[in-house]
Design a protein around this motif. Structure first.
Motif, PDB file in Angstrom:
ATOM      1  N   GLU A  72      38.860  82.921  17.980  1.00 35.26           N
ATOM      2  CA  GLU A  72      40.273  82.962  18.363  1.00 35.26           C
ATOM      3  C   GLU A  72      40.736  84.397  18.279  1.00 35.26           C
ATOM      4  OE1 GLU A  72      42.724  80.360  16.073  1.00 35.26           O
ATOM      5  OE2 GLU A  72      42.074  78.561  17.164  1.00 35.26           O
ATOM      6  N   GLU A  74      44.347  86.744  19.372  1.00 34.52           N
ATOM      7  CA  GLU A  74      45.714  86.813  19.906  1.00 34.52           C
ATOM      8  C   GLU A  74      46.245  85.431  20.288  1.00 34.52           C
ATOM      9  OE1 GLU A  74      46.050  89.757  22.994  1.00 34.52           O
ATOM     10  OE2 GLU A  74      44.774  91.171  21.950  1.00 34.52           O
ATOM     11  N   LEU A  76      44.562  82.916  21.370  1.00 30.68           N
ATOM     12  CA  LEU A  76      43.787  82.274  22.432  1.00 30.68           C
ATOM     13  C   LEU A  76      42.407  81.859  21.923  1.00 30.68           C
ATOM     14  CD1 LEU A  76      44.536  84.728  25.374  1.00 30.68           C
ATOM     15  CD2 LEU A  76      45.631  82.530  24.931  1.00 30.68           C
ATOM     16  N   THR A  77      41.927  80.711  22.412  1.00 27.71           N
ATOM     17  CA  THR A  77      40.581  80.258  22.081  1.00 27.71           C
ATOM     18  C   THR A  77      39.624  80.842  23.107  1.00 27.71           C
ATOM     19  OG1 THR A  77      41.432  78.191  21.174  1.00 27.71           O
ATOM     20  CG2 THR A  77      39.110  78.233  21.755  1.00 27.71           C
ATOM     21  N   VAL A  78      38.594  81.505  22.613  1.00 26.44           N
ATOM     22  CA  VAL A  78      37.646  82.201  23.485  1.00 26.44           C
ATOM     23  C   VAL A  78      36.230  81.751  23.163  1.00 26.44           C
ATOM     24  CG1 VAL A  78      36.731  84.454  24.159  1.00 26.44           C
ATOM     25  CG2 VAL A  78      39.155  84.217  23.580  1.00 26.44           C
ATOM     26  N   THR A 125      37.480  79.972  32.560  1.00 29.62           N
ATOM     27  CA  THR A 125      37.919  78.971  31.583  1.00 29.62           C
ATOM     28  C   THR A 125      36.713  78.139  31.162  1.00 29.62           C
ATOM     29  OG1 THR A 125      38.479  77.461  33.385  1.00 29.62           O
ATOM     30  CG2 THR A 125      40.257  78.818  32.508  1.00 29.62           C
ATOM     31  N   GLY A 130      40.060  76.467  27.124  1.00 32.39           N
ATOM     32  CA  GLY A 130      40.255  77.816  26.605  1.00 32.39           C
ATOM     33  C   GLY A 130      39.674  78.789  27.618  1.00 32.39           C
ATOM     34  N   PHE A 131      39.217  79.942  27.137  1.00 34.30           N
ATOM     35  CA  PHE A 131      38.652  80.945  28.028  1.00 34.30           C
ATOM     36  C   PHE A 131      37.198  81.206  27.665  1.00 34.30           C
ATOM     37  CE2 PHE A 131      43.204  81.750  27.976  1.00 34.30           C
ATOM     38  CZ  PHE A 131      43.476  81.874  29.342  1.00 34.30           C
TER      39      PHE A 131
END
Length: 195
Positions: A72, A74, A76-78, A125, A130-131
């Motif tokens: 994670e 900022e 966001l899940t990456v 994605t 997530g990304f």
């Protein structure tokens, strides 16, 4: 022949420049080749942009590890692109005993990012909305390092980028390769989890 400039006969149209005597030219002239050369350079730059991350990362800063292939940043899940690590609750068998290989993979990724500046270039994605991204910490490719150390598998379905790293880990029996394990995608399928 006598070294003096020749005059064009009156009324004659100017023609293409003649090559020096004794030099034969064939094929298109240089002006016609220029556009082709420009297209080739443009195509090479476009290809380079697709395989190399741009100089400015999409995400910068500290990463929090979720599991062996997810962080994670900022808010966001990456998910690390091109790899698949055991799920956090996944177990493997080592020396006849069950061991928490999912937790071990997460711990390995935590060691790679802990106290280090992380940069990610978003590529798309992933299955969990997530990304997926190419990420580095202290100059190390996180996905490549996880595969090379044996804590994640290369996702050949999406990329062959980490095939050599996986072969090295397998032959050296590193990480997961020192045990009996299900691939993460097989484990998810057996557990009825989304792929």
């Amino acid at each position: 022949p006598n070294g003096r400039a020749r005059r064009r006969p009156a009324g004659a149209r100017p023609g293409p420049a003649e090559p020096p005597q004794g030099l034969k030219c064939s094929g298109p002239t240089a002006p016609n080749m220029a556009p082709l050369g420009m297209y080739a350079v443009f195509a090479a730059l476009l290809l380079l942009a697709q395989v190399s991350p741009p100089s400015q990362a999409d995400l910068l800063g500290r990463a929090r590890v979720v599991d062996g292939d997810t962080i994670e940043m900022e808010g966001l899940t990456v998910r690390l692109e091109g790899i698949d690590a055991p799920e956090l609750k996944q177990t493997c068998v080592k020396n006849g005993r069950i061991w928490p290989c999912g937790e071990a993979a997460a711990a390995a990724l935590r060691t790679l990012v802990q106290g280090r500046h992380t940069e990610c270039w978003i590529r798309g994605t992933d299955r969990d909305h997530g990304f997926s991204a190419y990420c580095v910490a202290a100059g190390k490719d996180l996905g490549g390092q996880m595969v090379e150390d044996g804590w994640a598998l290369a996702r050949h379905l999406f990329s062959y980028e980490y095939t050599r790293a996986e072969s090295h880990a397998r032959s050296a029996r590193l990480g997961l390769w020192s045990s009996e394990f299900e691939t993460p995608w097989e484990w998810r399928k057996r557990m009825g989890l989304a792929e």
